[in-house]
Design a protein around this motif. Structure first.
Motif, PDB file in Angstrom:
ATOM      1  N   PHE A 108       0.931  -1.351   0.071  1.00  0.00           N
ATOM      2  CA  PHE A 108       0.034   0.057  -0.047  1.00  0.00           C
ATOM      3  C   PHE A 108       0.825   1.186  -0.126  1.00  0.00           C
ATOM      4  O   PHE A 108       1.866   1.262   0.716  1.00  0.00           O
ATOM      5  N   ASP A 109       0.646   2.233  -0.916  1.00  0.00           N
ATOM      6  CA  ASP A 109       1.448   3.470  -0.864  1.00  0.00           C
ATOM      7  C   ASP A 109       0.555   4.504  -0.755  1.00  0.00           C
ATOM      8  O   ASP A 109      -0.263   4.962  -1.533  1.00  0.00           O
ATOM      9  N   LYS A 110       0.394   5.161   0.463  1.00  0.00           N
ATOM     10  CA  LYS A 110      -0.456   6.311   0.825  1.00  0.00           C
ATOM     11  C   LYS A 110      -0.081   7.245  -0.137  1.00  0.00           C
ATOM     12  O   LYS A 110      -1.220   7.861  -0.596  1.00  0.00           O
ATOM     13  N   SER A 111       1.143   7.883  -0.413  1.00  0.00           N
ATOM     14  CA  SER A 111       1.101   8.986  -1.501  1.00  0.00           C
ATOM     15  C   SER A 111       0.500   8.729  -2.768  1.00  0.00           C
ATOM     16  O   SER A 111       0.019   9.641  -3.477  1.00  0.00           O
ATOM     17  N   LYS A 112       0.351   7.565  -3.251  1.00  0.00           N
ATOM     18  CA  LYS A 112      -0.170   7.165  -4.407  1.00  0.00           C
ATOM     19  C   LYS A 112      -1.785   6.968  -4.468  1.00  0.00           C
ATOM     20  O   LYS A 112      -2.545   7.058  -5.404  1.00  0.00           O
ATOM     21  N   GLY A 113      -2.202   6.631  -3.129  1.00  0.00           N
ATOM     22  CA  GLY A 113      -3.699   6.619  -2.609  1.00  0.00           C
ATOM     23  C   GLY A 113      -3.960   5.269  -3.006  1.00  0.00           C
ATOM     24  O   GLY A 113      -5.346   4.914  -2.561  1.00  0.00           O
ATOM     25  N   PHE A 114      -3.410   4.024  -3.161  1.00  0.00           N
ATOM     26  CA  PHE A 114      -3.982   2.903  -3.242  1.00  0.00           C
ATOM     27  C   PHE A 114      -2.734   1.615  -2.888  1.00  0.00           C
ATOM     28  O   PHE A 114      -1.669   2.133  -2.714  1.00  0.00           O
ATOM     29  N   GLY A 115      -3.338   0.491  -2.956  1.00  0.00           N
ATOM     30  CA  GLY A 115      -2.405  -0.465  -2.732  1.00  0.00           C
ATOM     31  C   GLY A 115      -3.158  -1.949  -3.274  1.00  0.00           C
ATOM     32  O   GLY A 115      -4.422  -1.706  -3.718  1.00  0.00           O
ATOM     33  N   PHE A 116      -2.640  -3.024  -2.907  1.00  0.00           N
ATOM     34  CA  PHE A 116      -3.311  -4.315  -3.126  1.00  0.00           C
ATOM     35  C   PHE A 116      -3.319  -5.208  -1.908  1.00  0.00           C
ATOM     36  O   PHE A 116      -2.241  -5.189  -1.133  1.00  0.00           O
ATOM     37  N   ALA A 117      -4.346  -6.049  -1.798  1.00  0.00           N
ATOM     38  CA  ALA A 117      -4.285  -7.135  -0.683  1.00  0.00           C
ATOM     39  C   ALA A 117      -4.639  -8.475  -1.402  1.00  0.00           C
ATOM     40  O   ALA A 117      -4.997  -8.583  -2.549  1.00  0.00           O
ATOM     41  N   ASN A 118      -4.448  -9.469  -0.797  1.00  0.00           N
ATOM     42  CA  ASN A 118      -4.644 -10.770  -1.369  1.00  0.00           C
ATOM     43  C   ASN A 118      -5.763 -11.535  -0.234  1.00  0.00           C
ATOM     44  O   ASN A 118      -5.443 -11.524   1.047  1.00  0.00           O
ATOM     45  N   VAL A 119      -6.906 -11.866  -0.520  1.00  0.00           N
ATOM     46  CA  VAL A 119      -7.742 -12.592   0.436  1.00  0.00           C
ATOM     47  C   VAL A 119      -7.175 -13.979   0.453  1.00  0.00           C
ATOM     48  O   VAL A 119      -6.757 -14.717  -0.647  1.00  0.00           O
ATOM     49  N   PHE A 120      -7.395 -14.648   1.555  1.00  0.00           N
ATOM     50  CA  PHE A 120      -6.716 -15.839   1.664  1.00  0.00           C
ATOM     51  C   PHE A 120      -7.485 -16.917   0.988  1.00  0.00           C
ATOM     52  O   PHE A 120      -8.576 -16.876   0.832  1.00  0.00           O
ATOM     53  N   GLY A 121      -6.731 -17.671   0.304  1.00  0.00           N
ATOM     54  CA  GLY A 121      -7.081 -18.887  -0.349  1.00  0.00           C
ATOM     55  C   GLY A 121      -7.569 -18.353  -2.051  1.00  0.00           C
ATOM     56  O   GLY A 121      -8.071 -19.237  -2.730  1.00  0.00           O
ATOM     57  N   LYS A 122      -7.258 -17.162  -2.255  1.00  0.00           N
ATOM     58  CA  LYS A 122      -7.752 -16.654  -3.891  1.00  0.00           C
ATOM     59  C   LYS A 122      -6.447 -16.085  -4.302  1.00  0.00           C
ATOM     60  O   LYS A 122      -5.561 -15.581  -3.583  1.00  0.00           O
ATOM     61  N   ARG A 123      -6.257 -16.146  -5.528  1.00  0.00           N
ATOM     62  CA  ARG A 123      -4.957 -15.911  -6.268  1.00  0.00           C
ATOM     63  C   ARG A 123      -4.798 -14.295  -6.757  1.00  0.00           C
ATOM     64  O   ARG A 123      -4.083 -13.616  -6.693  1.00  0.00           O
ATOM     65  N   GLU A 124      -6.159 -13.797  -7.076  1.00  0.00           N
ATOM     66  CA  GLU A 124      -6.209 -12.657  -7.733  1.00  0.00           C
ATOM     67  C   GLU A 124      -5.940 -11.337  -6.597  1.00  0.00           C
ATOM     68  O   GLU A 124      -6.279 -11.432  -5.396  1.00  0.00           O
ATOM     69  N   ASP A 125      -5.341 -10.182  -7.083  1.00  0.00           N
ATOM     70  CA  ASP A 125      -5.077  -9.221  -6.040  1.00  0.00           C
ATOM     71  C   ASP A 125      -6.539  -8.363  -6.066  1.00  0.00           C
ATOM     72  O   ASP A 125      -7.246  -8.408  -6.761  1.00  0.00           O
ATOM     73  N   VAL A 126      -6.632  -7.778  -4.900  1.00  0.00           N
ATOM     74  CA  VAL A 126      -7.698  -6.800  -4.673  1.00  0.00           C
ATOM     75  C   VAL A 126      -7.341  -5.412  -4.464  1.00  0.00           C
ATOM     76  O   VAL A 126      -6.489  -5.263  -3.542  1.00  0.00           O
ATOM     77  N   PHE A 127      -7.968  -4.575  -5.508  1.00  0.00           N
ATOM     78  CA  PHE A 127      -7.276  -3.064  -5.174  1.00  0.00           C
ATOM     79  C   PHE A 127      -8.166  -2.617  -3.977  1.00  0.00           C
ATOM     80  O   PHE A 127      -9.103  -2.910  -3.464  1.00  0.00           O
ATOM     81  N   VAL A 128      -7.037  -1.938  -3.177  1.00  0.00           N
ATOM     82  CA  VAL A 128      -7.571  -1.022  -2.149  1.00  0.00           C
ATOM     83  C   VAL A 128      -7.476   0.558  -2.319  1.00  0.00           C
ATOM     84  O   VAL A 128      -5.936   0.820  -2.625  1.00  0.00           O
ATOM     85  N   HIS A 129      -8.330   1.355  -1.961  1.00  0.00           N
ATOM     86  CA  HIS A 129      -8.027   2.570  -2.333  1.00  0.00           C
ATOM     87  C   HIS A 129      -8.194   3.494  -0.905  1.00  0.00           C
ATOM     88  O   HIS A 129      -8.988   2.968  -0.319  1.00  0.00           O
ATOM     89  N   VAL A 130      -7.311   4.458  -0.917  1.00  0.00           N
ATOM     90  CA  VAL A 130      -7.285   5.263   0.410  1.00  0.00           C
ATOM     91  C   VAL A 130      -8.629   5.659   0.897  1.00  0.00           C
ATOM     92  O   VAL A 130      -8.567   5.860   1.963  1.00  0.00           O
ATOM     93  N   GLU A 131      -9.565   6.198  -0.010  1.00  0.00           N
ATOM     94  CA  GLU A 131     -10.769   6.740   0.353  1.00  0.00           C
ATOM     95  C   GLU A 131     -11.653   5.651   1.067  1.00  0.00           C
ATOM     96  O   GLU A 131     -12.373   5.821   2.001  1.00  0.00           O
ATOM     97  N   VAL A 132     -11.384   4.101   0.729  1.00  0.00           N
ATOM     98  CA  VAL A 132     -12.128   3.215   1.390  1.00  0.00           C
ATOM     99  C   VAL A 132     -11.505   2.953   2.738  1.00  0.00           C
ATOM    100  O   VAL A 132     -12.253   2.716   3.537  1.00  0.00           O
ATOM    101  N   LEU A 133     -10.157   3.037   2.882  1.00  0.00           N
ATOM    102  CA  LEU A 133      -9.674   3.141   4.144  1.00  0.00           C
ATOM    103  C   LEU A 133     -10.021   4.276   5.003  1.00  0.00           C
ATOM    104  O   LEU A 133     -10.560   3.982   6.112  1.00  0.00           O
ATOM    105  N   ARG A 134     -10.167   5.473   4.706  1.00  0.00           N
ATOM    106  CA  ARG A 134     -10.710   6.727   5.517  1.00  0.00           C
ATOM    107  C   ARG A 134     -12.096   6.353   5.915  1.00  0.00           C
ATOM    108  O   ARG A 134     -12.467   6.574   7.118  1.00  0.00           O
ATOM    109  N   GLN A 135     -12.865   5.913   4.946  1.00  0.00           N
ATOM    110  CA  GLN A 135     -14.283   5.618   5.372  1.00  0.00           C
ATOM    111  C   GLN A 135     -14.275   4.680   6.363  1.00  0.00           C
ATOM    112  O   GLN A 135     -15.560   4.315   7.325  1.00  0.00           O
ATOM    113  N   SER A 136     -13.454   3.807   6.672  1.00  0.00           N
ATOM    114  CA  SER A 136     -13.340   2.852   7.763  1.00  0.00           C
ATOM    115  C   SER A 136     -12.455   3.180   9.041  1.00  0.00           C
ATOM    116  O   SER A 136     -12.349   2.319   9.781  1.00  0.00           O
TER     117      SER A 136
END
Length: 178
Positions: A108-136
């Protein structure tokens, strides 16, 4: 000044994950409360959004009042930042219906405003945006950090529509909330 030795509620004045600390203003007034990153890590996250509501246990030390544990973190009120095109107008019931999935932060790169995570047991990356973080109520993520996410199919693939600190989910699920 509130009696110490009990849980206090307040608002995060500011928190800098690079410096590893920030300050909380108690609802009852008094001096700012030092919030160290290690206290947040013990709660299961490495950052907190400025303006987030926080319930914590504090104690007086030689260096002032310091948080020693966190009971709960609530997203900033009125933190309606620019919505992402992929989730703008999405029915809240659709997001709530998506299961909370255990995941780990890839990067995750805060300066870019996004990053990626992996759900356990799944291969594809999940996009994570900084605005979704802030809402949480989060402001940053560290590689390897455990999360719970509600994942939806966005216009460009899998994306997090809600992100929660793993410890928060465990606490709520076990009924240990404050």
């Amino acid at each position: 000044m509130p009696a110490l030795g009990s849980f206090l509620s307040g608002v995060v004045k500011w928190f800098d994950p690079v410096k590893g600390f920030g300050f909380v203003v108690a609802d009852t007034g008094g001096p700012d409360i030092l919030l160290h990153v290690n206290v947040l890590r013990n709660f299961g996250q490495s950052s907190v959004a400025d303006g987030a509501r926080i319930d914590l246990y504090a104690q007086k030390t030689e260096r002032g009042i310091q948080a020693v544990s966190v009971g709960a973190i609530h997203p900033p009120e009125g933190a309606h930042t620019a919505a992402l095109a992929d989730i703008e107008g999405l029915d809240a019931a659709v997001v709530a219906a998506a299961p909370l999935e255990p995941a780990r932060v890839k990067w995750f790169d805060k300066s870019k405003g996004f990053g990626f995570a992996n759900v356990f047991g799944k291969r594809e990356d999940v996009f994570v945006h900084v605005e979704v973080l802030r809402q949480s109520g989060l402001s940053d993520l560290q590689p390897g950090e455990a999360l719970a996410m509600r994942v939806i199919e966005g216009k460009r693939g899998q994306m997090a529509a809600e992100v929660l600190a793993w410890e928060t989910v465990l606490t709520v699920a076990s009924g240990k909330g404050i």
